[in-house]
Design an enzyme around this catalytic site. Sequence first.
Site, mmCIF file in Angstrom:
data_model
loop_
_atom_site.group_PDB
_atom_site.id
_atom_site.type_symbol
_atom_site.label_atom_id
_atom_site.label_comp_id
_atom_site.label_asym_id
_atom_site.label_seq_id
_atom_site.Cartn_x
_atom_site.Cartn_y
_atom_site.Cartn_z
ATOM 1 N N ASN A 210 8.494 19.034 32.357
ATOM 2 C CA ASN A 210 9.697 19.046 31.516
ATOM 3 C C ASN A 210 9.594 20.197 30.510
ATOM 4 O OD1 ASN A 210 8.373 18.084 29.010
ATOM 5 N ND2 ASN A 210 7.981 16.283 30.284
ATOM 6 N N ASP A 279 7.552 10.690 33.542
ATOM 7 C CA ASP A 279 7.623 9.263 33.889
ATOM 8 C C ASP A 279 7.107 8.986 35.292
ATOM 9 O OD1 ASP A 279 8.664 8.264 31.472
ATOM 10 O OD2 ASP A 279 10.604 9.156 31.975
ATOM 11 N N LYS A 289 -0.639 24.068 50.262
ATOM 12 C CA LYS A 289 0.718 24.456 49.882
ATOM 13 C C LYS A 289 1.700 23.993 50.961
ATOM 14 C CE LYS A 289 3.587 28.407 48.802
ATOM 15 N NZ LYS A 289 3.728 29.862 48.833
ATOM 16 N N PRO A 305 1.502 5.647 34.201
ATOM 17 C CA PRO A 305 1.193 4.635 33.185
ATOM 18 C C PRO A 305 1.898 4.997 31.881
ATOM 19 C CG PRO A 305 -0.713 6.054 33.588
ATOM 20 C CD PRO A 305 0.322 6.403 34.625
ATOM 21 N N ASP A 306 2.361 3.989 31.150
ATOM 22 C CA ASP A 306 2.962 4.246 29.837
ATOM 23 C C ASP A 306 1.832 4.215 28.809
ATOM 24 O OD1 ASP A 306 4.221 4.074 27.299
ATOM 25 O OD2 ASP A 306 6.068 3.497 28.318
ATOM 26 N N ILE A 307 1.389 5.390 28.406
ATOM 27 C CA ILE A 307 0.188 5.508 27.560
ATOM 28 C C ILE A 307 0.396 4.793 26.226
ATOM 29 C CG2 ILE A 307 -1.386 7.156 26.445
ATOM 30 C CD1 ILE A 307 -0.326 9.250 28.555
ATOM 31 N N PHE A 323 7.821 8.489 19.802
ATOM 32 C CA PHE A 323 8.940 9.427 19.680
ATOM 33 C C PHE A 323 9.925 9.095 20.795
ATOM 34 C CE2 PHE A 323 8.681 13.257 16.889
ATOM 35 C CZ PHE A 323 7.601 12.859 16.128
ATOM 36 N N LYS A 337 13.712 1.229 22.542
ATOM 37 C CA LYS A 337 12.358 1.669 22.939
ATOM 38 C C LYS A 337 11.319 1.116 21.976
ATOM 39 C CE LYS A 337 13.143 5.953 25.404
ATOM 40 N NZ LYS A 337 13.186 7.398 25.395
ATOM 41 N N LYS A 341 8.343 -1.330 23.258
ATOM 42 C CA LYS A 341 6.927 -0.923 23.182
ATOM 43 C C LYS A 341 6.219 -1.557 21.993
ATOM 44 C CE LYS A 341 7.896 3.371 25.648
ATOM 45 N NZ LYS A 341 7.311 4.520 26.276
HETATM 46 O O1 PMT Z 1 7.504 19.722 22.340
HETATM 47 P P1 PMT Z 1 8.817 20.132 21.679
HETATM 48 O O2 PMT Z 1 9.512 21.222 22.429
HETATM 49 O O3 PMT Z 1 8.628 20.438 20.225
HETATM 50 O O4 PMT Z 1 9.790 18.872 21.773
HETATM 51 C C1 PMT Z 1 9.473 17.712 21.079
HETATM 52 C C2 PMT Z 1 9.842 16.443 21.865
HETATM 53 C C3 PMT Z 1 11.337 16.429 22.132
HETATM 54 C C4 PMT Z 1 9.086 16.390 23.204
HETATM 55 C C5 PMT Z 1 9.408 15.245 20.967
HETATM 56 O O5 PMT Z 1 10.027 15.353 19.709
HETATM 57 C C6 PMT Z 1 9.795 13.913 21.593
HETATM 58 O O6 PMT Z 1 10.874 13.387 21.383
HETATM 59 N N1 PMT Z 1 8.866 13.317 22.407
HETATM 60 C C7 PMT Z 1 9.109 12.082 23.141
HETATM 61 C C8 PMT Z 1 9.934 12.370 24.362
HETATM 62 C C9 PMT Z 1 10.499 11.090 25.010
HETATM 63 O O7 PMT Z 1 11.646 10.857 25.013
HETATM 64 O O8 PMT Z 1 9.639 10.302 25.426
HETATM 65 P P2 PMT Z 1 9.982 8.912 26.242
HETATM 66 O O9 PMT Z 1 11.258 8.315 25.862
HETATM 67 O O10 PMT Z 1 9.768 9.209 27.663
HETATM 68 O O11 PMT Z 1 8.824 8.025 25.707
HETATM 69 C C10 PMT Z 1 8.883 7.266 24.517
HETATM 70 C C11 PMT Z 1 7.518 7.269 23.885
HETATM 71 O O12 PMT Z 1 6.523 6.778 24.826
HETATM 72 C C12 PMT Z 1 7.028 8.627 23.469
HETATM 73 O O13 PMT Z 1 6.317 8.447 22.271
HETATM 74 C C13 PMT Z 1 6.112 9.079 24.602
HETATM 75 O O14 PMT Z 1 5.092 9.947 24.122
HETATM 76 C C14 PMT Z 1 5.528 7.758 25.086
HETATM 77 N N2 PMT Z 1 5.239 7.716 26.540
HETATM 78 C C15 PMT Z 1 6.243 7.839 27.449
HETATM 79 C C16 PMT Z 1 5.958 7.754 28.797
HETATM 80 C C17 PMT Z 1 4.626 7.564 29.207
HETATM 81 N N3 PMT Z 1 4.325 7.486 30.497
HETATM 82 N N4 PMT Z 1 3.651 7.468 28.296
HETATM 83 C C18 PMT Z 1 3.932 7.545 26.968
HETATM 84 O O15 PMT Z 1 3.025 7.465 26.128
#
Ligand code: PMT
Length: 399
Positions: A210, A279, A289, A305-307, A323, A337, A341
């Site tokens: 991403n 995800d 390749k 896995p959702d860390i 975030f 969210k 979580k």
């Molecule tokens: O890196 P930049 O260009 O500065 O951009 C910053 C950002 C947009 C990446 C950042 O500000 C941000 O929003 N990060 C979270 C992105 C997101 O939407 O994550 P999510 O909705 O997929 O996940 C929610 C939360 O679970 C996040 O804290 C993520 O780190 C965590 N997560 C998600 C999926 C996963 N498999 N493991 C996780 O730990």
Amino acid sequence: MPHLQTKRILLGVTGGVAAYKAAELTRLLVKAGADVRVVMTEAATHFVTPLTFQALSGKPVLTQLWDAGADNGMAHIDFSRDVDALLIAPASADFIAKLVHGVADDLLSTLCLARACQLFVAPAMNRQMWDNPATRRNIAQLRADGVTLLGPASGAQACGETGPGRMLEPDELLSLLTASLQPKSLAGKRVLVTAGPTIEAIDPVRALTNMSSGKMGYAVAQAAQAAGAEVVLVSGPTCLTAPANVQLVAVRSAADMAAAVDAALGGVDIFISVAAVADYRPAQPSEQKLKKSDAPLTLALLPNPDILADVASRADAPFCVGFAAESKNLLAYGEAKRQRKRLPLIVVNRVQDALGSDDNELWLLDDAGSHALARADKLTLACQLIDHIANLYSLQKQG
Ligand code: PMT
């Protein structure tokens, strides 16, 4: 709004073309609420007049050891005693050499020697002067003496050459100084931050990923370190340099990130998950390749896995901050969210504003509701976020 309202800053300007940028820096510091006094070397006055700095700081500018107009004639000592920080910007190669050797032959160098506050130095010089072994030795010695170096940047120089030695821009200096002067609200705490994207291999040359640049996560790590925490930063691939005094663990995939977080979690007080973790990952990455063909290609994907959720569900979970980057229904989706979580705090930002940009706008969602942080550079926002986290964390520990 940067937190410099109660700060007293002594800005030292030395001789170099970048002195004109110090005028803008003075304006930004004053705008951020700082009480700014400017001292110039004689060489600096050849580039910009003291009157410019006087108008911008609202205070007389001192240039001479012998006419320093303090009441008791002790300006050469007093002015750096009573301030929160002494910032030299621009700092010429010559002035840096003086600092290293404790030379005190003008007002600014004397103030540096007599200071009782933190000294910040923003070098500005030609790239060859910067690379000269004498300067390299001097910079190493300044660091060893506990001086904080801000920059320099690399790029086009006034002499027409390109390379390291450019003074950081005034807004960058303001952000770094602001971060360094924050209260040490996380002193003694261990903070784990994830940042950047993850890369999920399809084959040896192709991958799912991403657009996360890592800027927000690195700013959070820097702000936590500036607040006194011991910081481990687990980062997916980015083009960024880890902030000073932050331990970087570089990873590629979500599985790598999960393993690195698991390994670093012992003794962690606060976990801040800024990473944009992919995800899904290809179910069967190819070792060879994949050959292109005209037939449609279907990739089977498995959820990663959702860390964060895994860490937050542990019996001994640290204080967990998530975030959420959303493109619509920001607060509703963010709060959903947070609930799912089981997080005390989630930070919501708009995808269109946040990804890859230098600035951002945040909404902090916790049990008390929503708190908006107005648009600012990511380090300024990260400092405000760290303040909020430190407050919530200490309330949780008290309760
Ligand atoms: O890196 P930049 O260009 O500065 O951009 C910053 C950002 C947009 C990446 C950042 O500000 C941000 O929003 N990060 C979270 C992105 C997101 O939407 O994550 P999510 O909705 O997929 O996940 C929610 C939360 O679970 C996040 O804290 C993520 O780190 C965590 N997560 C998600 C999926 C996963 N498999 N493991 C996780 O730990």
